[in-house]
Design a protein around this motif. Sequence first.
Motif: not given
Length: 180
Positions: A10-11, A13-15, A17-18
């Motif tokens: 999840g982290v 993927i979040w990075l 996306v950012v």
Amino acid sequence: MNRDNILRVGVLIWLAVVWVALWGRISIANVLAGLAVGAAIMVTLPLPRIPVSGQLRLLPLVKLVGVSIYYALESSLQVAWFALRPGPPPVSGVLRVRFAFRSDLVLVLCTNLLNLIPGTMVLEIDRQQCVVYVHVIDISSEKAVAKFYKTIRVVEGLLIATFERRATPLPPSPGQEVSQ
């Protein structure tokens, strides 16, 4: 897949996306570069493990979000009024607040919520005693101070109900000091 691995994915993927958002264009190259940069960040700058216990309860979470939005809007209007009204600025000061949280994560979430409310800013956190010192823009009357503490107790109760096993907060400590 265990909980830690799900969190890491999840982290990552979040990075990614950012990264894509910073470039402003979705493309295969940007997504792959975001995944590579995210993986590099996670390997070279690992976050410390935060013990998480309890469970997430959705109804108190919805209430917490609603109450947080309400308090942010209310205090924004209050700060705007203080800026526009004639007369001297309000009396501000630092208030001491003791929390009943057991979790470091919930304490961090609470301090972040307090910092998002205009007119308040957390200045210091004493984790051992679970005490925070908050600068408040208006402590000009007993009513204003009581309203601040009431707001804090509502947020505290919702955070405990949302994230911790214990359903009710401990009673507030008697020595809540004010400094100007």
